[in-house]
Design an enzyme around this catalytic site. Structure first.
Site, PDB file in Angstrom:
ATOM      1  N   ARG A  50      32.336  28.370  72.021  1.00  0.00           N
ATOM      2  CA  ARG A  50      33.646  28.093  72.634  1.00  0.00           C
ATOM      3  C   ARG A  50      34.696  28.995  71.988  1.00  0.00           C
ATOM      4  NH1 ARG A  50      36.364  24.262  70.473  1.00  0.00           N
ATOM      5  NH2 ARG A  50      34.831  22.594  70.688  1.00  0.00           N
ATOM      6  N   TYR A 102      50.781  33.894  94.502  1.00  0.00           N
ATOM      7  CA  TYR A 102      49.509  33.306  94.926  1.00  0.00           C
ATOM      8  C   TYR A 102      49.689  31.790  95.087  1.00  0.00           C
ATOM      9  CZ  TYR A 102      44.647  31.791  94.395  1.00  0.00           C
ATOM     10  OH  TYR A 102      43.428  31.206  94.566  1.00  0.00           O
TER      11      TYR A 102
HETATM   12  C1  LIG Z   1      42.761  34.388  92.985  1.00  0.00           C
HETATM   13  C2  LIG Z   1      44.043  34.623  92.298  1.00  0.00           C
HETATM   14  C3  LIG Z   1      44.445  33.800  91.238  1.00  0.00           C
HETATM   15  C4  LIG Z   1      43.634  32.615  90.791  1.00  0.00           C
HETATM   16  O1  LIG Z   1      42.401  32.991  90.266  1.00  0.00           O
HETATM   17  P1  LIG Z   1      41.093  32.046  90.274  1.00  0.00           P
HETATM   18  O2  LIG Z   1      40.076  32.892  89.598  1.00  0.00           O
HETATM   19  O3  LIG Z   1      40.783  31.733  91.691  1.00  0.00           O
HETATM   20  O4  LIG Z   1      41.440  30.812  89.506  1.00  0.00           O
HETATM   21  C5  LIG Z   1      45.640  34.113  90.613  1.00  0.00           C
HETATM   22  N1  LIG Z   1      46.417  35.138  91.014  1.00  0.00           N
HETATM   23  C6  LIG Z   1      46.067  35.925  92.048  1.00  0.00           C
HETATM   24  C7  LIG Z   1      46.967  37.045  92.452  1.00  0.00           C
HETATM   25  C8  LIG Z   1      44.877  35.693  92.723  1.00  0.00           C
HETATM   26  O5  LIG Z   1      44.545  36.481  93.760  1.00  0.00           O
END
Ligand SMILES: *Cc1c(COP(=O)(O)O)cnc(C)c1O
Length: 387
Positions: A50, A102
């Site tokens: 971890r 996002y």
């Molecule tokens: C997909 C994405 C995230 C989140 O990532 P995950 O791996 O799905 O948790 C954050 N920021 C952007 C711009 C993304 O495209």
């Protein structure tokens, strides 16, 4: 030892041929959760996975070098990376975030703010007046996402990080949409870079992962310690797969963006399409900034159908090469409808403010033959025109 080597050489070969046990060219994967103490009261370089793991550290070292940072922390998802990067915020502290970030980021920040963990102000960072007003409120952190998802708005990283610095705020840049192959925010003034490694860095749509890269070693150490404390560090198997993806990052992204540019030009000329959002188009409002701060325009684009939701239904039903799915950055081309998919969690009012209309579609361009993708879109758009 990688000093002075080109980024693409680092991506392809950082840590290669270093195995002292058998001379393995590709580093073995270390799945062990625990490591032997050489003697009583004497710890080796690793004790528990971890906290630290050789496979994960090799990926972290490679990504830190690609981003020009002092240290990277590999975590279980992009969301975990964002949460970790914002973990210095205390109740009452202000976070300035993009109004069109996002969808999952918007949800994370809104729910943490609703719980009183910090305050958040969503701002259009391309609007000079709005940005200045937000900075005047002396935020503790400024979060940037550029190009933004899904409208590909381009924010001037150097300008925003300089503004953040003058008010003593930490600047965090989500670099997921371009990857370090096309943009290096630390060189433009960012304190922290965040990635969903799920996307371009892994590139094969088979690992959920995230990374936080710190410009400063001490801040990087602090974040690594906190990631261990809250238990969000990524798994060694995921790290192994992601590093394999990173090996081909440059060739993938360069080929994908070449196709994206051609598709953007095709869509812009099509009568059923009312708008195309791609920073590589000279008509894009962020074109000049993108040209200055990016090494390429990327493999993501979005466009609007004049026929709204009905036209969207016809188009996605007619496509055969593009797959209707969330996510991005893989070798397969995907199409997503942000209002009902990636940004469904955002309330309709916030979506409207962000400019996410019912006719909007987002494309992630993969490695298929350009002509197959072009023909697929052309055929589906004909179906829209005929409906
Ligand atoms: C997909 C994405 C995230 C989140 O990532 P995950 O791996 O799905 O948790 C954050 N920021 C952007 C711009 C993304 O495209």
């Amino acid at each position: 030892m990688s000093e002075g080597r080109a980024a693409r050489t680092i991506a392809a070969t950082n840590g290669v041929a270093q195995d002292t046990a058998f001379g393995a060219v590709i580093a073995p994967i270390h799945l062990s959760t625990t490591f032997k103490f050489p003697a009583f009261e004497q710890a080796g370089p690793y004790d528990y996975s971890r906290l630290g793991n050789p496979t994960r550290d090799q990926l972290a070292d490679t990504i830190a070098k690609l981003e020009g940072g002092a240290r990277a922390v590999m975590v279980a998802s992009g969301m975990a990376a964002l949460d970790l990067a914002l973990s210095s915020l205390r109740p009452g502290d202000l976070l300035v975030a993009p109004h069109d970030c996002y969808g999952g980021t918007h949800r994370l920040l809104s729910l943490r703010a609703a719980r009183g963990h910090y305050r958040v102000s969503f701002v259009d960072q391309t609007d000079e007046t709005a940005l200045a007003a937000a900075l005047a409120q002396v935020p503790k952190v400024v979060l940037v996402e550029t190009p933004s998802n899904p409208l590909m708005r381009v924010v001037d990283i150097r300008h925003v990080t300089a503004g953040a610095r003058t008010v003593g705020a930490l600047s965090v840049v989500d670099n997921t949409f371009l990857s370090p192959a096309l943009q290096q925010p630390i060189a433009l003034g960012a304190d922290l870079v965040v990635h969903s490694t799920t996307k371009f860095l892994n590139g094969h749509s088979d690992v959920i992962g995230g990374a936080v890269i710190a410009a400063d070693a001490a801040l990087g150490e602090e974040l690594a310690a906190w990631a261990n404390t809250i238990g969000v560090t990524g798994s060694p198997l995921d790290a192994y797969l992601t590093l394999r993806g990173v090996r081909t990052l440059f060739v993938r992204v360069e080929r994908q963006q070449q196709t994206a540019g051609r598709l953007a030009a095709f869509l812009e000329a099509h009568p059923a399409v009312s708008r195309v959002h791609y920073p590589g188009l000279p008509t894009h409002p962020g074109h000049a900034i993108a040209r200055a701060q990016q090494a390429g325009f990327g493999a993501m684009l979005s466009f609007e159908l004049s026929g709204g939701r009905a036209a969207v239904r016809t188009l996605v039903g007619a496509l055969q090469v593009f797959t209707l799915a969330e996510s991005l950055g893989g070798v397969e081309s995907l199409i997503a409808h942000p209002p009902t998919m990636t940004h469904a969690a955002m309330d309709p009012e916030a979506r409207t403010i962000a400019g996410i209309t019912d006719g909007l579609l987002r494309l992630s361009i993969g490695l298929e033959a350009e002509d197959d993708l072009l023909a697929d879109l052309a055929r589906a758009l004909e179906a829209v025109a005929g409906a």
